[in-house]
Enzyme design. Structure first.
Site, PDB file in Angstrom:
ATOM      1  CB  SER A   1      -1.319  -6.855  -8.216  1.00 53.32           C
ATOM      2  OG  SER A   1      -1.041  -5.658  -8.939  1.00 53.32           O
ATOM      3  CG  ASP A   2       2.710  -4.130  -3.469  1.00 55.06           C
ATOM      4  OD1 ASP A   2       2.610  -2.967  -3.903  1.00 55.06           O
ATOM      5  OD2 ASP A   2       3.318  -4.405  -2.428  1.00 55.06           O
ATOM      6  CD1 TRP A   3       2.140   1.001  -8.595  1.00 52.06           C
ATOM      7  CD2 TRP A   3       0.704  -0.111  -7.307  1.00 52.06           C
ATOM      8  NE1 TRP A   3       0.943   1.677  -8.611  1.00 52.06           N
ATOM      9  CE2 TRP A   3       0.041   1.014  -7.834  1.00 52.06           C
ATOM     10  CE3 TRP A   3      -0.015  -0.977  -6.465  1.00 52.06           C
ATOM     11  CZ2 TRP A   3      -1.300   1.309  -7.557  1.00 52.06           C
ATOM     12  CZ3 TRP A   3      -1.352  -0.685  -6.180  1.00 52.06           C
ATOM     13  CH2 TRP A   3      -1.966   0.445  -6.724  1.00 52.06           C
TER      14      TRP A   3
END
Length: 753
Positions: free
Chosen positions: A265-267
């Site tokens: 996932s992106d942060w």
């Protein structure tokens, strides 16, 4: 005799111990066993809690291994053009290490502008070596989101507007990085084409545009480049967030493309446990971005794929099929990275790395205009050089978002120019304008204080007076890494140059006709002064060797060969996303305040469909400021007449186009031969032409080389959304070969049966 007996006993004991050890080595630790067996064995030994612990972060940039089994944790790092400085375990603040500085490489727009696949591999290998030396397992890059609007603050991290160019440049980058046992994480999958509303928008795009423009670089990255991980985006598509999206992750990535790697996932991009479980996410990061806001003993246990997932399994509400698939993917990644005993040690700051940074910069710089060949600077005539503009003295490796770097050094444009020209000419500097005097981002400090309290009028007058009494004037301006310029999280507010630079340039053009404008940016900009400026250079963000690369081109030590990876429109309204599409979102919803938070997302419809960049300009005959693929040289080239090895091809055939390129000038240089395909009659609207092949050719004066480019029906196909398939319609096509999308030199017609 006693010594002999003791010695033999020791040998026997050692041999017996090692034999016993080899007999009891578990399969998952046995290098001689196939990886598939090792993964299966490791999985069988893990507890439910250990499996779930592997799926989420344990700190800002790391995730758990299995200590009981000797399976190491994963360490990730930004970013695409350099390894980020260390931060604290739970915070974004700098860790304060003294050994985490690195070489800053040119931003990816500059790499893409080289149009040199070998250079991309060199870049990736050098960057991967530095990541490996810093003990990183996953490099969070490269970025391949398509350039839809010049206002996107993050365009500098990407590779331009064309899916074919991006695909061909990203694959060797990935292979170079991963040759070090460091995984890439190609990002941001998918449709993250602007920073404004990136967390709170739902992108609406037709399937044809999705498959023809926005997906190909990601597909190439995983099917050709074999990127071991891929990073999900923030935006929504079909009402689901991209990092937990059934359509993007399960149907397309893991289904159609049969991807076996890890989806990261992106942060902070995850917000639903059940969707994260079922819709293809494997590794969750940044869900509470300060690591502590949940107010629990360990906030990471409250991630969506942490305790909430474990509770669902224990309550019987979900099974473990998805869990085992996620952990299998992570274990496969471990055997390529953390448990790979054969990976090299890496190195940082080597002379080779500095050379790569400089070469990429030299090849990526684009000479946009060179009226009367005033560049390169002739030191037989030029004895005084005025360098004007804040970007000549401003560090650009700090700032811009997650790609901000702590570089070992950064050669500024002024320093590079002084170093190269200073022994033969007098080099003087004037500020010209004051833009962003700051020099800190997330605790990384440039050490610069560019504050200047003088009035704008005084600063400009000083620059004009210096220009008048100099033999040559170099203005170094453009954008910077401050918010609302080239920076993550926010978009640009306008297409024009900031800080009143247009007026500065206009005044300097009147003061001296021997004048070059150098633009430091990752985006196209408006140029109302273009007719008055004889030379324009696009210099990008070039990292540690920025000043040296630029000076080398200005002096003619390096012959510019860069080509634009995106179109420079004359005005913003000439861009299709602004003329047809929705930017920054639906107007009615924008007026109603949508997009303010995730409870009220805003829709962004890509009304322009497939007509992005040169596909739009060429088809609608809208003359750009500078076209896709444009870039001049200090020498001249001539293209011979192209020939095809056949006039008619079948659906399973290939066709080869052959032509010559000759250096007709007096200086060694490189030309990029670009092959575009035009479908002369189609049942669906198609762009006038599309890039389907290119080769960079290096030639000495008078030298001629034969170039061959091979294509098959994939280069002739469009995506039929109704059939959900690629279709190559029988009929007549034309191969167009030139050195820019608006400068075709030779054509060949052929027919597909």
């Amino acid at each position: 005799m006693l010594k002999k007996i003791v010695f033999l006993s020791l040998i026997t004991l050692t041999y017996t111990a090692s034999t016993a050890q080899s007999k009891t080595t578990p399969i998952y630790l046995d290098d001689s066993k196939p990886v598939e067996q090792r993964v299966k064995d490791a999985l069988s030994r893990m507890t439910l809690e250990e499996k779930v612990a592997m799926l989420h972060a344990q700190s800002k940039f790391s995730s758990s291994g299995v200590p009981r089994l000797g399976i190491p944790e994963f360490w990730t790092t930004d970013g695409p053009h350099g390894v980020r400085a260390e931060v604290k375990w739970d915070e974004w603040d700098q860790a304060g290490w003294t050994n985490d500085s690195i070489i800053a490489y040119p931003a990816l727009t500059a790499l893409s502008a080289t149009w040199n696949k070998k250079m991309s591999w060199n870049y990736g290998k050098a960057l991967g070596e530095e990541a490996r030396y810093r003990k990183k397992d996953i490099l969070l890059g490269p970025g391949v989101n398509i350039y839809r609007t010049p206002l996107n603050g993050r365009n500098f991290e990407y590779m331009g507007e064309d899916p074919f160019l991006t695909s061909k440049m990203v694959v060797p980058y990935i292979q170079g990085v991963q040759s070090n046992g460091v995984a890439t994480s190609v990002k941001h999958y998918a449709l993250n084409n602007q920073e404004m509303f990136r967390h709170t928008s739902n992108v609406k795009v037709d399937d044809r545009a999705l498959y023809e423009l926005y997906l190909p670089p990601f597909k190439a990255a995983v099917t050709e480049g074999d990127s071991w991980t891929i990073m999900g985006a923030y935006d929504m598509y079909k009402g689901q967030y991209a990092s937990q999206n059934q359509y993007l992750l399960n149907d397309i990535l893991k289904g159609e493309w049969n991807y076996k790697g890890v989806v990261v996932s992106d942060w902070g991009a995850v917000n639903n446990t059940e969707q994260a479980i079922k819709n293809g996410l494997d590794l969750e990061f940044g869900s509470w971005t300060n690591g502590l806001s949940a107010g629990t003993k360990n906030a990471y246990d409250n991630y969506y794929l942490a305790q909430p997932y474990l509770n669902l399994i224990k309550s019987g509400k979900v099974g473990t099929k998805e869990l085992d698939d996620k952990v299998t993917r992570l274990l496969n990644l471990a055997y390529k990275t953390t448990m790979n005993k054969n990976k090299p040690l890496g190195n940082v700051g080597s002379e080779d790395h500095k050379a790569v940074a400089k070469q990429v910069g030299e090849e990526g710089i684009v000479l946009l205009k060179n009226q009367n060949n005033i560049l390169p600077i002739d030191l037989n005539k030029v004895k005084t050089i005025a360098v004007i503009g804040e970007n000549a003295i401003k560090m650009m490796t700090v700032g811009g978002g997650s790609s901000s770097l702590k570089a070992k050094y950064e050669t500024l444009p002024l320093d590079g120019i002084k170093s190269r020209f200073g022994k033969q000419a007098e080099v003087k500097f004037a500020r010209g304008y004051v833009g962003d005097p700051g020099g800190e981002y997330n605790g990384v400090k440039s050490g610069q204080d560019l504050k200047d309290d003088r009035s704008a009028e005084v600063i400009l007058n000083e620059a004009v007076e210096l220009a008048k009494k100099s033999d040559f004037v170099i203005f170094v301006g453009g954008l910077n890494k401050a918010d609302h310029q080239d920076a993550e999280g926010v978009d640009r507010k306008s297409y024009g140059l900031p800080y009143n630079q247009d007026n500065v340039i206009a005044a300097l053009a009147k003061a001296n006709k021997n004048f070059a404008v150098v633009l430091v940016s990752g985006n196209a900009v408006a140029m109302p002064w273009i007719k008055d400026v004889p030379a324009i250079v696009e210099s990008w963000y070039l990292g540690s060797e920025a000043g040296n690369s630029l000076a080398s081109v200005l002096a003619g030590d390096a012959n510019p060969s860069g080509k634009l990876p995106f179109t420079f429109p004359v005005k913003l309204e000439d861009n299709s996303a602004h003329q047809l599409g929705e930017y920054p979102g639906n107007k009615e919803e924008l007026a109603a305040g949508k997009g303010a938070d995730q409870k009220n997302p805003i829709n962004i419809t890509y009304n322009e469909g497939i007509f992005v960049g040169y596909r739009w300009h060429d088809t609608k005959k809208i003359k750009p400021l500078f076209s896709f693929g444009h870039g001049l040289s200090y020498t001249t080239f001539e293209f011979g007449k192209a020939k095809a090895d056949k006039t008619t091809i079948g659906q399973d055939d290939k066709i080869t186009f052959t032509f010559t390129v000759k250096n007709t000038g007096k200086k060694a240089g490189a030309e990029v031969a670009q092959l575009y395909i035009s479908d002369l009659k189609s049942s669906l609207p198609r762009p006038t032409k599309e890039l389907k092949g290119f080769e960079k050719v290096f030639l000495n004066p008078g030298e001629e080389k034969e170039v061959s480019i091979i294509i098959d029906k994939a280069a002739l196909s469009f995506f039929d959304a109704d059939k959900h398939a690629w279709v190559a319609e029988p009929g007549d096509f034309e191969a167009l070969i030139g050195n820019a999308s608006d400068n075709i030199k030779t054509k060949v017609k052929f027919t597909l049966k």
